[in-house]
Design an enzyme around this catalytic site. Structure first.
Site, PDB file in Angstrom:
ATOM      1  N   ARG A   8      -0.958   7.006  14.124  1.00 18.34           N
ATOM      2  CA  ARG A   8      -1.407   7.214  15.519  1.00 18.34           C
ATOM      3  C   ARG A   8      -2.024   8.592  15.764  1.00 18.34           C
ATOM      4  NH1 ARG A   8      -1.193   2.196  15.579  1.00 18.34           N
ATOM      5  NH2 ARG A   8       0.703   1.098  16.173  1.00 18.34           N
ATOM      6  N   HIS A  15      -5.552  -7.329   5.126  1.00 18.83           N
ATOM      7  CA  HIS A  15      -4.604  -7.919   6.081  1.00 18.83           C
ATOM      8  C   HIS A  15      -4.980  -9.394   6.137  1.00 18.83           C
ATOM      9  CE1 HIS A  15      -2.496  -8.768   9.839  1.00 18.83           C
ATOM     10  NE2 HIS A  15      -3.628  -9.161  10.376  1.00 18.83           N
ATOM     11  N   ASP A  25       5.491  -0.984   7.047  1.00 21.66           N
ATOM     12  CA  ASP A  25       4.613  -1.492   8.104  1.00 21.66           C
ATOM     13  C   ASP A  25       4.880  -0.770   9.423  1.00 21.66           C
ATOM     14  OD1 ASP A  25       2.447  -3.031   8.592  1.00 21.66           O
ATOM     15  OD2 ASP A  25       3.472  -4.957   8.505  1.00 21.66           O
TER      16      ASP A  25
END
Lengths: 438, 324
Positions: free
Chosen positions: A77, A192, A318
């Site tokens: 982030r 992904h 994750d």
């Protein structure tokens, strides 16, 4: 921000340890001597004649001393969404979780599709002196799935592999070119695996629970369709390919077949997919809203089987921090993802405590097994290598308390879960960055 | 391969559609003839009458500057009547099919058609429908035989031979007719060929042609005698063959640093038109000690004269003034 101390390091003797090195198969009582930032020596009987006089002594009391954990899928982030998480808070959470190396996804703002962002993250992480941070570069510019990013130059700047993060590279031709172009430089693509058109609008696994809750489902086929497509694309030109966080029996079976055929395919999973299933969502618990979604009990068992028989090479946390605003919403509107750095070890150890795997095999998935996927020099005990270590009590029980997590965001899917296995000390480059206060 | 009464090689082909199928002797014959024209082209009086009465149509469905001019000059210097037809002014724009265009032109009794087309195989299709000789001026990603011949002539004049040389062809191999024709010619003549490009720009099956494939310029250029650069069409970027021009140049653009891996006297070539700063650094392109790029253009005219001469030799009526 915790700035690394410039204090000179002497020698540290870790005595009375249960030395565990999954890479070499070592699992024996012994000791380890760190000299400055590196491992000077280790082995059974190392300190039979006592620890060196000049060394500081850490008594491990028979607990497991093993390579620091390698977490190959973390969202930081920073830069861009510092209200959800920062390098500093992720570093502290990692230290508390025994993670000494982590690899961050490129879904920051700006996206890691430019060399300067790779360098920014590397510099910030170096200053912090906590877990070593490596970055994935974006496969496509702006993660838009359309135009290839400058993978060659990103790799020169330090990107260790390439992925569009929480988004799949959906277009088959873009994926084909990405695999081929990355192969030019021997670079790895990490996918992904979720067919975007099948997953669009879905909030959880398609099945009975979704039906009862009245939530739109993401079918497990969305995963296996993408996995099978990409295996074929990778096979066309013989390129390497890694699938992140596989969650379904069918996808794991597809990887099993590909590996049997000798294709260069690897995959990982994350703790929620072998510890939880879609029934855990209960009454719309948004902390259980993950991507890929929690699957059926059959899928969960298949993930454990894949870990046991080696089809799944690694386990990654994750780690996906979200603030309360992103989770205190109607289920379908809540964000996907959960934090995981601080629970990676304990939930992985459930594989051992539940009798699925011997301890070294379980630990391999979060040490050298993970490092090998990306070719990182980490996750093994080696003379001369950096002293990145974790000391943990494999038996000690505790209850995950989301509010007590060091992570800035508290969205753990394991909140309230009784677990076994506690980090006592985490060491990075010979320095203790975490010590459990009893 | 045919020999004449005195044992000399003859060029026994009606068309020149590609390099495949030519023998080493035939290629040598073409290059020897070309060599004579190099001298003639440097004289003030460049004109011969060999093709007097012959009609040559340059039929170009794809834009070209140097190849079209080169063929036009070649025909005129041999005394032929040359007509240039380019797509902008042709009836193709009005919807006529390739074969109808061919039949229409054929009815006008040309002796040689030089054809360039953006589709692979189009020149061969056209050659099957006409009575005259056809020279392939470049078709799609398939073949460009006169470019390969002029490259070979340039190399032979500088290095004295083709056999045994180590030649690197770098860049967009996948879409290049120049690369394919050069690979065939160099293989036939006994040179060793290396291809260097990102994996996206090299078809994996190209190893079937007997070449070595590299994805790293420094490795691939090691000890090379010849460095052939190909034009990179920048519009390929949007089709994801490579991410950006700066990244392409960084890894695959020819600069002095990468060139230093080749032999000290390695020759730099480019079929043109060049993208300076994309596939080749200006300093290298303009280095008269290393670059043969302008010489290639000069050789182009000579090679095309030789091709016109040898193909018209085989046309009915040759040698009997006034026709058969």
């Amino acid at each position: 921000m915790a700035i690394r101390q410039a204090m000179p390091l002497g020698r540290t003797a870790y005595v009375n340890a249960r030395l565990l090195d999954p890479a070499s198969g070592l699992d024996a009582p012994g000791g380890l001597l760190a000299d400055g930032e590196a491992i000077a020596d280790f082995g059974p009987g190392l300190f039979d004649n006592g620890a060196p006089k000049d060394a500081a002594v850490v008594d491990c009391r028979g607990h497991v001393l093993c390579p620091g954990l390698v977490d190959i899928r973390v969202q930081l982030r920073e830069p861009g969404e510092e209200h959800k998480g920062t390098l500093a808070c992720a570093g502290k959470a990692a230290a508390a979780g025994g993670v000494t190396t982590m690899v961050c996804l490129p879904n920051t703002d700006p996206v890691i599709d430019d060399m300067s962002v790779v360098e920014f993250i590397a510099r910030r992480a170096r200053l912090l002196g906590l877990a070593k941070v490596y970055a994935y570069g974006a496969v496509t510019k702006g993660l838009n799935g359309v135009e290839l990013a400058e993978m060659g130059m990103l790799a020169e700047a330090g990107a260790v592999a390439f992925t569009d993060g929480v988004k799949a590279v959906g277009d088959a031709l873009v994926m084909r070119r990405a695999l081929s172009y990355a192969g030019t430089f021997g670079l790895l693509i990490v996918q992904h695996a979720e067919e975007p058109s099948l997953a669009a609008g879905g909030a959880m696994n398609q099945g009975e629970t979704a039906m009862r809750l009245g939530l739109s489902g993401i079918p497990s086929e969305a995963e296996v369709i993408m996995v099978e497509r990409d295996i074929r694309l990778a096979a066309m030109s013989g390129e390497r390919l890694h699938f992140a966080h596989l969650s379904t029996a069918d996808a794991i079976e597809a990887v099993r077949r590909a590996k049997a055929e000798g294709l260069r395919i690897t995959c990982d999973t994350a703790p929620p997919y072998f510890a939880l299933n879609d029934a855990s969502i209960g009454d719309y618990r948004t902390f259980m809203k993950l991507s890929p979604p929690l699957r059926s009990e059959d899928d969960r068992r298949a993930v454990i089987k894949g870990l046991k028989d080696g089809v799944i090479d690694a386990i990654a946390s994750d780690h996906a921090p979200h603030d309360e605003d992103a989770k205190r919403l109607p289920f379908a509107q809540a964000a996907f993802g959960g934090v995981g750095l601080e629970t990676l070890l304990a939930v992985t150890l459930e594989l051992y405590h539940n009798g699925h795997m011997p301890l070294p095999d379980a630990m391999r998935k979060i040490t050298n097994g993970a490092a090998d996927v990306l070719g990182l020099k980490a996750g093994r005990l080696e003379k001369g290598a950096p002293a990145d270590l974790v000391l943990f009590d494999v038996e000690r029980g505790w209850v995950v308390d989301a509010d007590a997590l060091l992570s800035k965001s508290k969205n753990s899917p394991f909140d309230g879960r009784p677990v076994q296995g506690r980090v006592l000390r985490t060491v990075i480059d010979g320095r203790a960055v975490f010590e459990l206060n009893d | 391969m045919k020999k004449d009464a005195s044992g000399n090689t003859q060029f026994a082909h009606r068309h020149l559609l590609g390099i495949e199928g030519l023998s080493p002797d035939e290629i040598t014959l073409l290059l020897d003839r070309s060599e004579q024209y190099v001298g003639q082209n440097r004289r003030a009086d460049k004109k011969k009458t060999l093709l007097r009465g012959r009609t040559i149509i340059n039929l170009f469905f794809e834009a070209s500057t140097r190849t079209l001019t080169s063929f036009e000059l070649a025909g005129k210097r041999l005394g032929g009547d040359v007509i240039n037809m380019s797509v902008a002014s042709s009836s193709i724009k009005k919807g006529e099919t390739l074969i109808d265009t061919a039949m229409t032109l054929n009815a006008m009794h040309p002796d040689v058609l030089v054809v360039r087309h953006s589709e692979s195989g189009a020149v061969q299709l056209l050659s099957e429908k006409v009575n005259c000789a056809v020279i392939n001026g470049g078709d799609g990603s398939h073949a460009h035989p006169t470019q390969a011949l002029l490259d070979a002539l340039t190399i032979r004049r500088r290095k004295g031979r083709l056999c045994g040389l180590l030649v690197a062809i770098c860049g967009d191999i996948a879409h290049s007719r120049v690369a394919r024709s050069n690979i065939h010619l160099l293989n036939i003549m006994g040179a060793r060929v290396r291809l260097i490009a990102p994996k996206t720009l090299i078809p994996p099956s190209i190893r079937m042609l007997g070449v070595e494939v590299f994805h790293d310029m420094n490795e691939g250029l090691k000890d090379c005698d010849i460095v052939m650069m190909l034009r990179l069409q920048t519009e390929r970027m949007h089709a994801n063959y490579f991410p950006s021009i700066r990244e392409y140049f960084h890894f695959f653009g020819l600069d002095y640093e990468k060139l230093s891996n080749a032999k000290p006297d390695a020759l730099v070539m480019h079929p043109g038109p060049m993208n300076r700063g994309v596939e080749i650094d200006s300093l290298v392109a303009d280095d008269i000690g290393r670059s043969a790029i302008r010489e290639q253009v000069e050789m182009g005219v000579a090679v095309r004269m030789a091709c016109l001469e040898l193909l018209t030799d085989n046309l009915p009526g040759t040698g009997t003034e006034g026709g058969a």
